[in-house]
Design an enzyme around this catalytic site. Structure first.
Site, PDB file in Angstrom:
ATOM      1  N   CYS A   1      -0.685   3.968  -6.548  1.00 29.15           N
ATOM      2  CA  CYS A   1      -1.639   3.293  -5.651  1.00 29.15           C
ATOM      3  C   CYS A   1      -1.878   1.909  -6.243  1.00 29.15           C
ATOM      4  O   CYS A   1      -2.127   1.787  -7.454  1.00 29.15           O
ATOM      5  CB  CYS A   1      -2.955   4.076  -5.585  1.00 29.15           C
ATOM      6  SG  CYS A   1      -4.306   3.155  -4.805  1.00 29.15           S
TER       7      CYS A   1
ATOM      8  N   CYS B   1       0.864  -1.177   0.000  1.00 28.45           N
ATOM      9  CA  CYS B   1       0.000   0.000   0.000  1.00 28.45           C
ATOM     10  C   CYS B   1       0.906   1.234   0.000  1.00 28.45           C
ATOM     11  O   CYS B   1       1.645   1.463   0.962  1.00 28.45           O
ATOM     12  CB  CYS B   1      -0.873  -0.025   1.257  1.00 28.45           C
ATOM     13  SG  CYS B   1      -1.947   1.402   1.427  1.00 28.45           S
TER      14      CYS B   1
HETATM   15  N1  DGL Z   1      -3.927   0.574  -2.295  1.00 33.17           N
HETATM   16  C1  DGL Z   1      -3.547   1.676  -1.492  1.00 33.17           C
HETATM   17  C2  DGL Z   1      -2.331   2.405  -2.040  1.00 33.17           C
HETATM   18  O1  DGL Z   1      -1.519   1.802  -2.714  1.00 33.17           O
HETATM   19  C3  DGL Z   1      -4.564   2.622  -0.958  1.00 33.17           C
HETATM   20  C4  DGL Z   1      -5.974   2.635  -1.413  1.00 33.17           C
HETATM   21  C5  DGL Z   1      -6.812   3.288  -0.342  1.00 33.17           C
HETATM   22  O2  DGL Z   1      -7.190   2.545   0.579  1.00 33.17           O
HETATM   23  O3  DGL Z   1      -7.041   4.502  -0.420  1.00 33.17           O
HETATM   24  O4  DGL Z   1      -2.140   3.562  -1.756  1.00 33.17           O
END
Ligand code: DGL
Length: 250
Positions: free
Chosen positions: A178, A76
């Site tokens: 993301c 993440c």
């Molecule tokens: N998948 C996450 C990232 O790479 C975040 C998505 C979220 O929960 O806002 O930042």
């Protein structure tokens, strides 16, 4: 089935975003057990106040710590950007974090557009990354509703809806900052008409650096389990990724 003593890697994302990284790590490390931690019902993480985000991450890392992991992969960008220094100081296990692939994108030349969550966009970590590799040609733009749209549609978001959320820019390269955006990589690439980079490969390679040859090549049975959030959904989407890639080709 022979099963014993594989080293364990915990992979963590707010939701389904980290499943592509999980696939890549499982494929490259067939002799390592994986446990995927997610928080689907409380995502998106990308718009949370810092103290709320930190409290969710603390809770999940508390559970991860109990597993005594060999190494942890934070899949993440939002958590990497805002919490990884704190987590590395607190825990003794090594932590690998995904971050926007600014370096390879900028090396390709021209104007680089980084798409990310609000928190990632505003973070000092990403500002420093851009300062280090991106220079004046890199623009980091938040796409606040995109991760939730992708999460809600299990990675199959409608093309027009995705495009309606994208900033009006003319980049030469795009970086997906993301992990949720990886599901709509093709739509984003077609829309901007340029190469699209993400941090999956680089992060999987850094994780592999913690393991010797044996863990990559031997035939012990491997387990992949799911904890936290909507486990059934994460398992289902992970199975879909495996199918779409034709299994685990070498
Ligand atoms: N998948 C996450 C990232 O790479 C975040 C998505 C979220 O929960 O806002 O930042």
């Amino acid at each position: 089935m022979v099963k014993s003593n594989n080293p364990k890697v915990c992979v963590f994302d707010s939701g389904i975003g980290g499943l592509n990284l999980l696939y890549e790590c499982v494929r490259r490390l067939p002799c390592v057990d994986f446990e995927y931690f997610a928080d689907n019902f409380r995502m998106p993480y990308g718009n949370l106040a810092k103290d709320v985000l930190m409290s969710y991450v603390e809770e999940i890392f508390g559970a991860i710590n109990e597993r005594k992991p060999y190494v942890v992969a934070v899949a993440c960008n939002t958590v990497t950007a805002s919490c990884i220094d704190y987590l590395r100081a607190k825990y003794t296990f090594p932590i690998v974090g995904i971050q926007p692939a600014v370096k390879p994108a900028v090396s390709a030349g021209g104007k680089c557009l980084v798409l990310a969550t609000q928190t990632t966009t505003e973070s000092t970590a990403v500002k420093n990354l851009v300062k280090q590799y991106g220079g004046d040609n890199t623009n980091v733009v938040a796409v606040p509703k995109l991760a939730s749209l992708i999460e809600k549609n299990e990675g199959k978001a409608d093309r027009a809806e995705v495009i309606s959320l994208l900033p009006n820019e003319k980049p030469d390269t795009v970086v997906l900052g993301c992990t949720h955006y990886i599901y709509v990589k093709e739509i984003i690439g077609e829309y901007y008409g340029c190469p699209v980079f993400d941090g999956t490969d680089g992060t999987a390679s850094r994780l592999c650096g913690f393991f010797g040859k044996t863990e990559r090549s031997s035939q012990r049975a491997q387990s992949v389990t799911f904890t936290g959030g909507d486990c059934a959904k994460n398992r289902r989407i992970f199975s879909g990724i495996i199918l779409s890639k034709g299994g685990f080709p070498k």
